[in-house]
Motif scaffolding. Structure first.
Motif, PDB file in Angstrom:
ATOM      1  N   SER A 233      27.746  42.916  45.338  1.00  0.00           N
ATOM      2  CA  SER A 233      28.728  43.955  45.818  1.00  0.00           C
ATOM      3  C   SER A 233      27.919  44.800  46.887  1.00  0.00           C
ATOM      4  O   SER A 233      28.405  45.880  47.113  1.00  0.00           O
ATOM      5  CB  SER A 233      29.460  44.859  45.095  1.00  0.00           C
ATOM      6  OG  SER A 233      30.116  43.866  44.213  1.00  0.00           O
TER       7      SER A 233
ATOM      8  N   SER B 230      31.792  41.972  39.508  1.00  0.00           N
ATOM      9  CA  SER B 230      32.717  41.997  40.416  1.00  0.00           C
ATOM     10  C   SER B 230      32.575  41.170  41.721  1.00  0.00           C
ATOM     11  O   SER B 230      31.437  41.100  42.227  1.00  0.00           O
ATOM     12  CB  SER B 230      33.178  43.425  41.021  1.00  0.00           C
ATOM     13  OG  SER B 230      33.772  43.573  41.905  1.00  0.00           O
ATOM     14  N   SER B 231      33.648  40.559  41.971  1.00  0.00           N
ATOM     15  CA  SER B 231      33.685  39.616  43.291  1.00  0.00           C
ATOM     16  C   SER B 231      34.881  40.163  44.239  1.00  0.00           C
ATOM     17  O   SER B 231      34.787  39.854  45.245  1.00  0.00           O
ATOM     18  CB  SER B 231      34.435  38.403  43.143  1.00  0.00           C
ATOM     19  OG  SER B 231      35.724  38.080  42.481  1.00  0.00           O
ATOM     20  N   ASP B 232      35.349  41.735  44.018  1.00  0.00           N
ATOM     21  CA  ASP B 232      36.093  42.296  45.026  1.00  0.00           C
ATOM     22  C   ASP B 232      35.348  42.510  46.251  1.00  0.00           C
ATOM     23  O   ASP B 232      34.100  42.640  46.433  1.00  0.00           O
ATOM     24  CB  ASP B 232      36.814  43.537  44.293  1.00  0.00           C
ATOM     25  CG  ASP B 232      37.753  43.331  43.283  1.00  0.00           C
ATOM     26  OD1 ASP B 232      38.101  42.069  43.231  1.00  0.00           O
ATOM     27  OD2 ASP B 232      37.959  44.238  42.494  1.00  0.00           O
TER      28      ASP B 232
ATOM     29  N   ASP C  53      27.492  47.590  41.397  1.00  0.00           N
ATOM     30  CA  ASP C  53      27.859  46.932  40.015  1.00  0.00           C
ATOM     31  C   ASP C  53      27.256  47.777  38.995  1.00  0.00           C
ATOM     32  O   ASP C  53      27.060  48.904  39.035  1.00  0.00           O
ATOM     33  CB  ASP C  53      27.342  45.395  40.202  1.00  0.00           C
ATOM     34  CG  ASP C  53      28.122  44.593  39.455  1.00  0.00           C
ATOM     35  OD1 ASP C  53      27.793  44.501  38.136  1.00  0.00           O
ATOM     36  OD2 ASP C  53      28.934  43.709  39.997  1.00  0.00           O
TER      37      ASP C  53
ATOM     38  N   SER D  74      36.118  37.594  36.683  1.00  0.00           N
ATOM     39  CA  SER D  74      35.735  38.629  37.585  1.00  0.00           C
ATOM     40  C   SER D  74      36.203  39.932  36.970  1.00  0.00           C
ATOM     41  O   SER D  74      37.338  39.987  36.836  1.00  0.00           O
ATOM     42  CB  SER D  74      36.170  38.616  39.158  1.00  0.00           C
ATOM     43  OG  SER D  74      35.720  39.591  39.909  1.00  0.00           O
TER      44      SER D  74
ATOM     45  N   ASP E   1      37.097  44.021  37.179  1.00  0.00           N
ATOM     46  CA  ASP E   1      37.540  45.036  38.302  1.00  0.00           C
ATOM     47  C   ASP E   1      36.645  46.365  38.355  1.00  0.00           C
ATOM     48  O   ASP E   1      35.784  46.405  37.353  1.00  0.00           O
ATOM     49  CB  ASP E   1      39.132  45.607  38.124  1.00  0.00           C
ATOM     50  CG  ASP E   1      39.495  46.166  36.611  1.00  0.00           C
ATOM     51  OD1 ASP E   1      38.711  46.724  35.979  1.00  0.00           O
ATOM     52  OD2 ASP E   1      40.607  46.120  36.302  1.00  0.00           O
ATOM     53  N   TRP E   2      36.877  47.297  38.876  1.00  0.00           N
ATOM     54  CA  TRP E   2      36.106  48.563  39.069  1.00  0.00           C
ATOM     55  C   TRP E   2      36.095  49.225  37.635  1.00  0.00           C
ATOM     56  O   TRP E   2      34.677  49.520  37.212  1.00  0.00           O
ATOM     57  CB  TRP E   2      36.473  49.288  40.293  1.00  0.00           C
ATOM     58  CG  TRP E   2      35.571  50.703  40.376  1.00  0.00           C
ATOM     59  CD1 TRP E   2      36.194  51.938  40.290  1.00  0.00           C
ATOM     60  CD2 TRP E   2      34.277  50.703  40.626  1.00  0.00           C
ATOM     61  NE1 TRP E   2      35.084  52.866  40.547  1.00  0.00           N
ATOM     62  CE2 TRP E   2      33.666  52.139  40.683  1.00  0.00           C
ATOM     63  CE3 TRP E   2      33.028  49.852  40.549  1.00  0.00           C
ATOM     64  CZ2 TRP E   2      32.492  52.711  40.798  1.00  0.00           C
ATOM     65  CZ3 TRP E   2      31.758  50.463  40.633  1.00  0.00           C
ATOM     66  CH2 TRP E   2      31.605  51.687  40.758  1.00  0.00           C
TER      67      TRP E   2
ATOM     68  N   VAL F 264      33.750  47.270  35.409  1.00  0.00           N
ATOM     69  CA  VAL F 264      32.224  47.465  35.662  1.00  0.00           C
ATOM     70  C   VAL F 264      31.553  48.827  35.174  1.00  0.00           C
ATOM     71  O   VAL F 264      30.625  48.796  34.493  1.00  0.00           O
ATOM     72  CB  VAL F 264      32.157  47.530  37.327  1.00  0.00           C
ATOM     73  CG1 VAL F 264      30.596  47.938  37.823  1.00  0.00           C
ATOM     74  CG2 VAL F 264      32.633  46.132  37.959  1.00  0.00           C
TER      75      VAL F 264
END
Length: 416
Positions: A91, A195-197, A203, A243, A245-246, A249
């Motif tokens: 990220s 995360s892949s957002d 991260d 994946s 989310d925040w 993480v």
């Protein structure tokens, strides 16, 4: 030993595309948490080493070369004294211009911002030298999982609990003479790709370092990513990875923080004595190489963006039939040896190294990137890491199965 530390923010000041996921298009949409570089400047008996850590996917080999030249001109640091290491954060922004745009879309503007921060922060670290003692704590954290599974006869990226993941977690304290912690290393092998957002953050390693330093005023910690080419966070749904989310993480970082704190309550080993450095380059042969004529046709007429980008980059780089693996070992007395590779490395090489060097910790993503370095069996089995990733990394071909024997021989020679 003397240690100087410093850190600075490297969140991009301009729009850039985050790297690490081909499916993530366009520039980043926001900042969930700033990202940083962290510097440890070490001196002992005339030997000087500088570690530059970044909340980054890796440091591009071309950026590393330029930065080392700049640090020589500005601060008199020799190339062999400097180690650029990264958390493998998926990220974060790009650092190099050697891969396909699907993997890493280069930004000259960001590269200039990053270089400025590197030179400034390294200089600040060199001005804060203090005597320190070194303490080592060892334990485990079962937060990662082997990520290669044969599925319908093909190796796919899926959780595989039948192959034991390397759970070793090592914490190193650099303590001032008054007992306070000036620097800390956290070493753990686990991809930083929760995360892949399309948001900037560090991260789980970035969150972990922030939390640890908030609890330890005056300390600057860094994360030493392990040999995690075939390891990934155990973030799954059924038989596939998902994946996070925040909030997830942050939860993962909290789990690792708790593991670190448990280990820090154990009995430590004192690390003392000499500081030595060994370095070598090992050419790794590539096979399945296309002719320049074939590549020229692919660059013009291929039906896929990836293949067109790959063919163009391979031609630009000279269609080499090898890549140079850089292996470095830094020995801190008789209780700690740090091995560093400029690649994404299979966990099984860490096992090999620790059979020869029981006190070793193994760090990937150091001083550049030449793609995935897998074992002979993994190369024969195929899958994303040894085969499919080659185009993203703009390799002329795929690594030969003989690279394992060559790497093991090189490691053995470093012990002799």
């Amino acid at each position: 030993m003397k240690l100087g530390v410093a850190k600075s923010c490297i969140t991009p000041e301009m729009p850039v595309r985050l790297c690490g996921y081909a499916k993530r298009k366009g520039t980043f949409e926001g900042v969930l948490e700033d990202i940083y570089i962290r510097v440890h400047w070490q001196e002992n008996d005339g030997i000087r080493l500088v570690l530059v850590y970044g909340d980054l996917l890796w440091w591009g080999t071309d950026f590393v070369e330029k930065a080392k030249n700049e640090l020589w001109c500005r601060l008199g640091l020799k190339a062999e004294e400097i180690f650029f290491i990264a958390s493998h954060n998926h990220s974060g922004p790009p650092t190099g211009n050697l891969f396909t745009e699907e993997l890493e879309t280069y930004s000259p503007e960001y590269a200039r911002q990053l270089l400025t921060q590197v030179v400034q922060t390294v200089g600040e670290a060199g001005k804060s030298l203090e005597k320190v003692t070194i303490k080592r704590y060892d334990g485990e954290a079962a937060l990662n999982v082997y990520r290669r599974l044969k599925w319908d006869g093909i190796v796919e990226m899926r959780p595989n609990y039948k192959v034991r993941a390397d759970h070793q977690l090592t914490v190193i304290h650099f303590q001032r003479l008054d007992g306070t912690i000036k620097g800390r290393w956290i070493h753990y092998p686990c991809h930083a790709n929760l995360s892949s957002d399309n948001q900037i953050h560090g991260d789980y390693p970035g969150v972990l370092l922030r939390k640890l330093d908030e609890k330890t005023p005056g300390c600057i910690s860094m994360f030493l990513q392990g040999f995690t080419g075939d390891l990934r966070p155990n973030c799954t749904l059924g038989d596939r990875f998902i994946s996070a989310d925040w909030s997830q993480v942050q939860c993962f970082a909290e789990e690792l923080e708790e593991a670190v704190e448990r280990i820090e309550k154990k009995t430590c080993r004192i690390v003392e004595g000499y500081l030595t450095l060994k370095q070598m380059e090992v050419p790794l042969r590539l096979e399945n190489i296309k002719s320049e004529e074939w590549l020229e046709q692919a660059e013009r007429f291929s039906s896929t963006d990836l293949e067109r980008q790959w063919a163009g980059k391979v031609l630009e780089k000279g269609n080499k039939d090898f890549e140079n693996l850089q292996i470095s070992s830094i020995r801190y007395g008789d209780s700690l040896c740090v091995f560093l590779f400029n690649a994404e490395v299979s966990q099984f090489y860490s096992t090999d190294i620790k059979q020869l060097f029981p006190d070793a910790i193994c760090v990937g993503y150091a001083n550049g990137m030449i793609g995935y370095v897998m074992t002979e069996q993994q190369i024969k089995d195929g899958g994303y890491e040894p085969d499919e990733s080659a185009k993203y990394f703009a390799l002329s071909g795929t690594y030969s199965s003989g690279v394992e024997k060559k790497i093991k021989a090189a490691i053995q020679s470093m012990k002799d």
